[in-house]
Scaffold this active site. Structure first.
Site, mmCIF file in Angstrom:
data_model
loop_
_atom_site.group_PDB
_atom_site.id
_atom_site.type_symbol
_atom_site.label_atom_id
_atom_site.label_comp_id
_atom_site.label_asym_id
_atom_site.label_seq_id
_atom_site.Cartn_x
_atom_site.Cartn_y
_atom_site.Cartn_z
ATOM 1 N N ASP A 1 3.778 0.728 -3.202
ATOM 2 C CA ASP A 1 4.485 0.610 -4.473
ATOM 3 C C ASP A 1 5.128 1.932 -4.869
ATOM 4 O OD1 ASP A 1 3.684 -1.996 -4.585
ATOM 5 O OD2 ASP A 1 2.144 -1.696 -6.114
ATOM 6 N N ASP B 1 -1.231 2.946 -5.144
ATOM 7 C CA ASP B 1 -0.749 2.094 -4.065
ATOM 8 C C ASP B 1 0.441 2.777 -3.401
ATOM 9 O OD1 ASP B 1 1.010 0.013 -2.776
ATOM 10 O OD2 ASP B 1 -0.669 -1.270 -3.361
#
Length: 212
Positions: free
Chosen positions: A206, A203
């Protein structure tokens, strides 16, 4: 849609470190910034210019400068923010707009939750920055949003792309008649059952900013 996978050893090197699960967020942010600048060099190959003359210390010289209206850079929030500085480093006179999009978990469609863009984008070249082209839903919705406001030329910069996302973009904009380009550091193998790019880099939001 015209797709360019940038084949350069520096791009490949930086992307390899970005993929590494052991790369911490500060290093990830720095390398993403550097990688975007390399991609931006290729992405701006079609930027509009006008003829311009200057006086050198020796003699007059003919050259060019960026045409008006100036280019618009649009990061898709939040992960696209990690690509903004790398883009504006190469285009310091560009204007910057913001587009916040999120997937509706009921309809699975991308929805806009925040915008900071001119109402009229007529005649504007727009550069959309978003780290991952996975399913293609968010990027397609963002580009359509820009076209609806009058943009007539859109280039997307992504760190990674999946074949499924490119196929979806081609399907959505087939016959649109408007120039759409994708510049990416790599075309990966596929999407997994959770919609993540394989092998990918996880991700991007993130990894740029932590899990919040």
């Amino acid at each position: 849609m015209e797709t360019l996978v940038v084949d350069h050893p520096l791009v490949a090197h930086k992307l390899t470190v970005l993929r590494d699960v052991g790369t911490d967020s500060p290093t990830f942010r720095r390398l993403a910034d550097e990688l975007v600048t390399l991609l931006a060099y290729e992405a701006t190959r079609h930027v509009r210019v006008t003829e311009w003359s200057v006086q050198t210390p020796v003699a007059p010289a003919k050259g060019v400068r960026l045409a008006q209206p100036c280019p618009l850079v649009v990061p898709i929030l939040r992960a696209g923010l990690g690509m903004l500085e790398g883009m504006t480093r190469l285009l310091p006179t560009a204007e910057v707009g913001f587009l916040g999009m999120i997937r509706n978990e009921s309809t699975l469609q991308a929805e806009t939750y925040a915008t900071r863009l001119p109402d009229d984008l007529s005649g504007r070249q727009v550069y959309v920055v978003d780290p991952m082209l996975a399913t293609g839903g968010t990027l397609a919705a963002a580009i359509q949003f820009l076209f609806d406001r009058g943009a007539d030329d859109v280039t997307a910069l992504c760190l990674l792309a999946a074949p499924e996302g490119i196929a979806y973009m081609d399907q959505v904009f087939n016959g649109s008649g408007k120039p759409i380009r994708l510049v990416t550091a790599a075309l990966d193998e596929r999407l997994n059952e959770h919609g993540y790019i394989v092998p990918g880099l996880g991700d991007a939001g993130d990894r740029l900013y932590g899990v919040v």
